[in-house]
Design a protein around this motif. Structure first.
Motif, mmCIF file in Angstrom:
data_model
loop_
_atom_site.group_PDB
_atom_site.id
_atom_site.type_symbol
_atom_site.label_atom_id
_atom_site.label_comp_id
_atom_site.label_asym_id
_atom_site.label_seq_id
_atom_site.Cartn_x
_atom_site.Cartn_y
_atom_site.Cartn_z
ATOM 1 N N VAL A 191 4.136 -17.102 -1.205
ATOM 2 C CA VAL A 191 4.087 -18.573 -1.152
ATOM 3 C C VAL A 191 2.705 -19.026 -0.657
ATOM 4 O O VAL A 191 2.097 -19.953 -1.213
ATOM 5 C CB VAL A 191 5.208 -19.138 -0.251
ATOM 6 C CG1 VAL A 191 5.062 -20.651 -0.092
ATOM 7 C CG2 VAL A 191 6.586 -18.790 -0.817
ATOM 8 N N ALA A 192 2.199 -18.362 0.393
ATOM 9 C CA ALA A 192 0.878 -18.730 0.935
ATOM 10 C C ALA A 192 -0.203 -18.559 -0.129
ATOM 11 O O ALA A 192 -1.097 -19.397 -0.258
ATOM 12 C CB ALA A 192 0.557 -17.892 2.163
ATOM 13 N N ASP A 193 -0.119 -17.471 -0.895
ATOM 14 C CA ASP A 193 -1.114 -17.244 -1.954
ATOM 15 C C ASP A 193 -1.013 -18.336 -3.018
ATOM 16 O O ASP A 193 -2.026 -18.895 -3.447
ATOM 17 C CB ASP A 193 -0.914 -15.865 -2.593
ATOM 18 C CG ASP A 193 -1.405 -14.746 -1.678
ATOM 19 O OD1 ASP A 193 -2.148 -15.050 -0.717
ATOM 20 O OD2 ASP A 193 -1.043 -13.583 -1.903
ATOM 21 N N GLU A 194 0.218 -18.649 -3.407
ATOM 22 C CA GLU A 194 0.404 -19.652 -4.462
ATOM 23 C C GLU A 194 -0.115 -21.023 -4.005
ATOM 24 O O GLU A 194 -0.794 -21.725 -4.760
ATOM 25 C CB GLU A 194 1.888 -19.756 -4.827
ATOM 26 C CG GLU A 194 2.130 -20.691 -6.007
ATOM 27 C CD GLU A 194 3.507 -21.335 -5.998
ATOM 28 O OE1 GLU A 194 4.467 -20.720 -5.481
ATOM 29 O OE2 GLU A 194 3.604 -22.473 -6.501
ATOM 30 N N LEU A 195 0.199 -21.390 -2.741
ATOM 31 C CA LEU A 195 -0.189 -22.722 -2.256
ATOM 32 C C LEU A 195 -1.570 -22.720 -1.600
ATOM 33 O O LEU A 195 -2.017 -23.739 -1.078
ATOM 34 C CB LEU A 195 0.853 -23.246 -1.261
ATOM 35 C CG LEU A 195 2.298 -23.348 -1.782
ATOM 36 C CD1 LEU A 195 3.229 -23.862 -0.696
ATOM 37 C CD2 LEU A 195 2.367 -24.262 -3.003
ATOM 38 N N GLN A 196 -2.225 -21.544 -1.584
ATOM 39 C CA GLN A 196 -3.544 -21.368 -0.957
ATOM 40 C C GLN A 196 -3.541 -21.859 0.483
ATOM 41 O O GLN A 196 -4.408 -22.623 0.914
ATOM 42 C CB GLN A 196 -4.615 -22.090 -1.773
ATOM 43 C CG GLN A 196 -4.715 -21.512 -3.171
ATOM 44 C CD GLN A 196 -5.925 -21.971 -3.920
ATOM 45 O OE1 GLN A 196 -6.340 -23.122 -3.793
ATOM 46 N NE2 GLN A 196 -6.510 -21.097 -4.703
ATOM 47 N N MET A 197 -2.542 -21.393 1.232
ATOM 48 C CA MET A 197 -2.439 -21.754 2.648
ATOM 49 C C MET A 197 -2.809 -20.545 3.508
ATOM 50 O O MET A 197 -2.585 -19.406 3.118
ATOM 51 C CB MET A 197 -1.001 -22.175 2.964
ATOM 52 C CG MET A 197 -0.657 -23.545 2.411
ATOM 53 S SD MET A 197 1.056 -23.985 2.788
ATOM 54 C CE MET A 197 1.058 -25.682 2.199
ATOM 55 N N PRO A 198 -3.326 -20.813 4.726
ATOM 56 C CA PRO A 198 -3.620 -19.705 5.638
ATOM 57 C C PRO A 198 -2.326 -19.053 6.140
ATOM 58 O O PRO A 198 -1.264 -19.666 6.096
ATOM 59 C CB PRO A 198 -4.345 -20.388 6.809
ATOM 60 C CG PRO A 198 -4.624 -21.777 6.384
ATOM 61 C CD PRO A 198 -3.682 -22.116 5.286
ATOM 62 N N LEU A 199 -2.458 -17.810 6.601
ATOM 63 C CA LEU A 199 -1.338 -17.090 7.223
ATOM 64 C C LEU A 199 -1.701 -16.809 8.680
ATOM 65 O O LEU A 199 -2.857 -16.514 8.980
ATOM 66 C CB LEU A 199 -1.087 -15.766 6.497
ATOM 67 C CG LEU A 199 -0.350 -15.851 5.155
ATOM 68 C CD1 LEU A 199 -0.569 -14.575 4.356
ATOM 69 C CD2 LEU A 199 1.134 -16.088 5.383
ATOM 70 N N HIS A 200 -0.713 -16.867 9.550
ATOM 71 C CA HIS A 200 -0.954 -16.713 10.993
ATOM 72 C C HIS A 200 0.172 -15.856 11.557
ATOM 73 O O HIS A 200 1.330 -16.231 11.451
ATOM 74 C CB HIS A 200 -0.958 -18.137 11.603
ATOM 75 C CG HIS A 200 -1.188 -18.200 13.072
ATOM 76 N ND1 HIS A 200 -1.058 -19.378 13.786
ATOM 77 C CD2 HIS A 200 -1.546 -17.268 13.993
ATOM 78 C CE1 HIS A 200 -1.326 -19.158 15.057
ATOM 79 N NE2 HIS A 200 -1.607 -17.890 15.211
ATOM 80 N N ILE A 201 -0.165 -14.695 12.114
ATOM 81 C CA ILE A 201 0.867 -13.769 12.590
ATOM 82 C C ILE A 201 0.380 -13.034 13.853
ATOM 83 O O ILE A 201 -0.820 -12.792 14.005
ATOM 84 C CB ILE A 201 1.214 -12.746 11.462
ATOM 85 C CG1 ILE A 201 2.425 -11.872 11.842
ATOM 86 C CG2 ILE A 201 0.021 -11.876 11.076
ATOM 87 C CD1 ILE A 201 3.003 -11.068 10.684
ATOM 88 N N HIS A 202 1.305 -12.713 14.763
ATOM 89 C CA HIS A 202 0.978 -11.834 15.889
ATOM 90 C C HIS A 202 0.849 -10.410 15.342
ATOM 91 O O HIS A 202 1.662 -10.007 14.519
ATOM 92 C CB HIS A 202 2.099 -11.846 16.931
ATOM 93 C CG HIS A 202 2.255 -13.145 17.651
ATOM 94 N ND1 HIS A 202 3.180 -14.093 17.295
ATOM 95 C CD2 HIS A 202 1.608 -13.643 18.736
ATOM 96 C CE1 HIS A 202 3.106 -15.129 18.125
ATOM 97 N NE2 HIS A 202 2.150 -14.882 19.008
#
Ligand SMILES: [Zn+2]
Length: 417
Positions: A191-202
């Motif tokens: 989904v992040a790739d499709e919407l070109q959104m950043p990802l944030h994870i511990h």
């Protein structure tokens, strides 16, 4: 909107700075321009790039001092998670405003958020004029009630992304590998790739996380595992990264993923010490974060810089490690690069400017501004903050301070035992 800074110090020289349309339009002495707002800096305020806090849980300000000096899992299971279960949207709004107030007062113009009720954080950030990446938190262990399908995550993200205030973005924030299963990690990434959104994870915060990961995933470290599910790319932020192997650092550097180093939280929870110098040496993009106020206990990037510098020296046994200019870059322009902001005090750059008080006991001797900011300064030297061309703190004052503090106090009453 145009804004003119008169007699500001830039690299020790007196100059004027003109801001137009959220950008630095001109830097030159004695600019003659009828700007809508003029700030006289009196040759005692220095212009620097403000701080970008790349990992926090802002509304945890409501749990500041609530449970301290405990082991990580006791702290989470017996204190933090039960208290968080009582928080409603109004509390999150109040706690986020308190946290943003604190960040602005310590010279910070951006925060990368991972917490509940993201719409409240969006509202607070928009009203107070800071930049923010607001994470859509995802927890999805097999059989958990919070797991959402890829279609649902996509729908939630698009709903949040509609009508965002200036400078606010939506990120997808799968919490950690021990709270999100592999299929959900793949869904969120797609989904992040499709919407070109950043990802944030511990990531790789504790030794236990690394050991569990190796046992459950064919000997892979958390970094190798996240890479195997496709989650590591340029706009992925990995919070903590305390326990990295040489191979992990190579993978992170190759993928262009960004590390948020959170030294105070790591020390307080005894998670371990991030190897700053090795990460820089491997070519990793390192930024700084405060983590939440319940494991810090403040959101001051100034303090975070000093701890980062000292931790780098202690870890390596080398006093030349964690150089002030490297630490300052991590806390400012490296964080801005993650936020895709063209930061710098130069013509054409985004109008994010921190004015630092030089007529201050902590700033004299004045041989090296960067050294003073990293090793000596505290929030009281932060005089004025401009974010995205808008003055959000002027002469130490942020609009509505008293109201924000009173509202947060009312929310805190709910947690008092
Ligand atoms: Zn965190």
């Amino acid at each position: 909107m145009s804004l003119l800074l008169k007699n500001v110090l830039l690299e020790g020289k007196n100059t004027d700075i003109l801001i137009r349309e959220r950008k630095i339009a001109r830097i030159a002495p004695a600019i003659q321009e009828n700007a809508e707002k003029v700030l006289e800096c009196g040759s005692h305020l220095a212009a620097v790039v403000p701080f970008y806090n790349t990992h926090t849980h802002t509304a945890m300000t409501l749990l500041r001092g609530y449970a301290d000096d405990l082991a990580l899992f006791t702290w989470l299971n017996e204190h933090i998670w039960p208290a968080e279960a009582k928080m409603d949207a109004q509390d999150i709004y109040a706690g986020t405003r308190l946290g943003i107030l604190e960040m602005i007062k310590s010279g910070c113009c951006f925060f990368n958020e991972m917490y509940w009720f993201p719409q409240e954080a969006i509202r607070a950030a928009g009203e107070m004029g800071v930049r923010a990446d607001i994470g859509l938190v995802h927890l999805a262990l097999p059989g958990s009630t919070t797991a959402r399908s890829a279609a649902q995550i996509r729908e939630d993200a698009l709903e949040l992304a509609a009508n965002l205030p200036q400078g606010v973005r939506i990120a997808l924030a799968p919490h950690a590998i021990y709270t999100v299963c592999e299929s959900a990690l793949r869904d969120v990434t797609a989904v992040a790739d499709e919407l070109q959104m950043p990802l944030h994870i511990h990531c790789s915060e504790t030794l236990r996380e690394v050991e569990d990961c190796r046992r459950e995933h064919n000997g892979m470290t958390p970094v190798a595992y996240l890479d195997s599910v496709g989650l590591l790319r340029e706009n992925t932020l990995l919070a903590h990264c305390v326990h990295l192997t040489d191979e992990d650092r190579k993978i992170i550097a190759r993928r262009g993923a960004v590390i948020s180093h959170c030294p105070v939280s790591n020390m307080k929870l005894c998670s371990g010490t991030f190897d700053f110098q090795s990460a820089l040496g491997a070519g990793c993009r390192v930024t700084l974060g405060t983590d939440g106020a319940s494991s810090n206990n403040n959101l001051s990037m100034v303090e975070e810089m000093k701890f980062a510098a000292l931790a780098a020296k202690l870890k390596s046994g080398d006093p030349t490690a964690g150089k002030d200019e490297d630490i300052f870059r991590c806390a400012t322009v490296n964080g801005a690069s993650y936020a895709q902001v063209n930061a710098g005090i130069a013509e054409g750059c985004a109008a994010d400017i921190l004015l630092v008080e030089l007529d201050h006991c902590r700033m004299v001797g004045d041989y090296n501004l960067t050294a003073n900011l990293v090793y000596s300064a505290d929030s009281s030297v932060m005089h004025t903050l401009i974010c995205n061309g808008r003055v959000i703190m002027e002469n130490h004052r942020v609009p509505h301070e008293e109201e924000i503090i009173a509202e947060a106090r009312r929310s805190c009453d709910k947690f008092r035992r």
